[in-house]
Design a protein around this motif. Structure first.
Motif, PDB file in Angstrom:
ATOM      1  N   HIS A 134       2.128  -4.725  -8.147  1.00 48.10           N
ATOM      2  CA  HIS A 134       2.913  -3.854  -6.536  1.00 48.10           C
ATOM      3  C   HIS A 134       2.715  -2.934  -7.193  1.00 48.10           C
ATOM      4  CE1 HIS A 134       3.338  -2.016  -3.715  1.00 48.10           C
ATOM      5  NE2 HIS A 134       4.573  -1.706  -3.741  1.00 48.10           N
ATOM      6  N   GLY A 166       8.640  -9.082  -1.462  1.00 49.99           N
ATOM      7  CA  GLY A 166       8.814  -8.233  -0.521  1.00 49.99           C
ATOM      8  C   GLY A 166      10.182  -6.609  -1.499  1.00 49.99           C
ATOM      9  N   SER A 174       6.796  -0.389  -1.285  1.00 51.69           N
ATOM     10  CA  SER A 174       7.414  -1.947  -0.798  1.00 51.69           C
ATOM     11  C   SER A 174       6.307  -2.283  -1.294  1.00 51.69           C
ATOM     12  CB  SER A 174       8.210  -2.256   0.553  1.00 51.69           C
ATOM     13  OG  SER A 174       9.013  -0.971   0.912  1.00 51.69           O
ATOM     14  N   ALA A 175       6.399  -3.770  -2.384  1.00 52.88           N
ATOM     15  CA  ALA A 175       5.501  -4.077  -1.747  1.00 52.88           C
ATOM     16  C   ALA A 175       5.399  -5.519  -0.632  1.00 52.88           C
ATOM     17  CB  ALA A 175       6.100  -5.827  -2.983  1.00 52.88           C
ATOM     18  N   PRO A 176       4.448  -5.877  -0.553  1.00 52.44           N
ATOM     19  CA  PRO A 176       3.775  -6.912   0.389  1.00 52.44           C
ATOM     20  C   PRO A 176       4.282  -8.438   0.792  1.00 52.44           C
ATOM     21  CG  PRO A 176       1.661  -6.048  -0.754  1.00 52.44           C
ATOM     22  CD  PRO A 176       2.695  -6.330  -1.372  1.00 52.44           C
TER      23      PRO A 176
END
Length: 251
Positions: free
Chosen positions: A87, A44, A73-75
């Motif tokens: 990311h 996140g 935002s990263a997963p």
């Protein structure tokens, strides 16, 4: 361009495609997060495009980054011990986006903290849109004006120009030009800071006054069908603006 930031036990590495950008260009890259700890950690993490005050950033004080323009935002997920996640992100800037000047700049913030001051940061150098610089060349080359400063403002990009040492401009202190785009239409505003001599029976006073002027250019006026800049039109526009101050033909 790259940066590294530690939020133990996480190590963040930001890789950015490029070193500087023009207004309207995209800024893209990849953020890697590596877990140096012995336990899995939540992902996140984020990359933010922010506007910051250079002095406050250098002093590391609160409020240095006062406007967030975009966030990627990263997963959600976990980062296993000794594992690394990447990311990819991309931010598209606007043709009126803030440029880098002596007081402010855009920054990339990255990390897993919610507070911007606790994130890593990397300064992003944004230069004026190319047509702005081409327009200014007409003043510099044809009329020997000197560019003193660039600055971001609510009006877009403000540029301060000093006139040459010439009898044509003895009453002109300096000129302030502002550039902004409305879609593809370019608006150029002028504020000429002038000296005005007022004589009376008792004395001769020199007072300051301002003269304002504006020009608008459709895309076909500042660029030719080939995509090249329309230098003849830009030079004619610069001459037209200067005549507002002189009140006579320059040639």
């Amino acid at each position: 361009m790259k940066g590294t930031f530690f939020q133990k036990p996480l190590e963040f590495s930001l890789r950015v495609e490029g070193e500087s950008w023009r207004q309207g260009e995209a800024i893209a890259g990849t953020l890697f997060a590596k877990n140096h700890g012995a336990q899995a950690l939540p992902g996140g993490f984020q990359v933010k495009l922010a506007r910051g005050t250079l002095k406050k950033v250098h002093q590391k004080v609160s409020g240095a980054f006062y406007e967030i323009l975009a966030t990627s935002s990263a997963p959600a997920g976990e980062i296993a011990p000794q594992a690394e996640l990447g990311h990819s992100w991309r931010f598209q800037t606007d043709r009126n986006c803030p440029i880098t000047d002596n007081t402010e700049s855009l920054f990339l913030l990255y990390g897993s903290e919610s507070e911007t001051e606790k994130m890593g940061h990397l300064q992003v150098t944004i230069k004026p849109e190319p047509v702005i610089e081409e327009f200014l060349k007409a003043f510099q080359i044809e009329f020997r004006f000197v560019v003193k400063s660039f600055k971001s403002s609510k009006r877009g990009v403000d540029v301060k120009l000093m006139p040459p040492d010439s009898q044509h401009f003895t009453m002109l202190d300096y000129a302030q030009l502002s550039f902004r785009f409305d879609g593809d239409v370019l608006h150029v505003g002028y504020v000429f800071n002038l000296k005005e001599v007022q004589a009376s029976s008792a004395a001769v006073d020199v007072k300051k006054k301002k003269k304002e002027f504006e020009q608008t250019f459709a895309p076909g006026e500042y660029r030719l069908s080939s995509g090249r800049f329309n230098h003849e039109r830009l030079e004619a526009a610069a001459a037209e603006a200067i005549k507002q101050v002189e009140g006579k033909t320059l040639f």
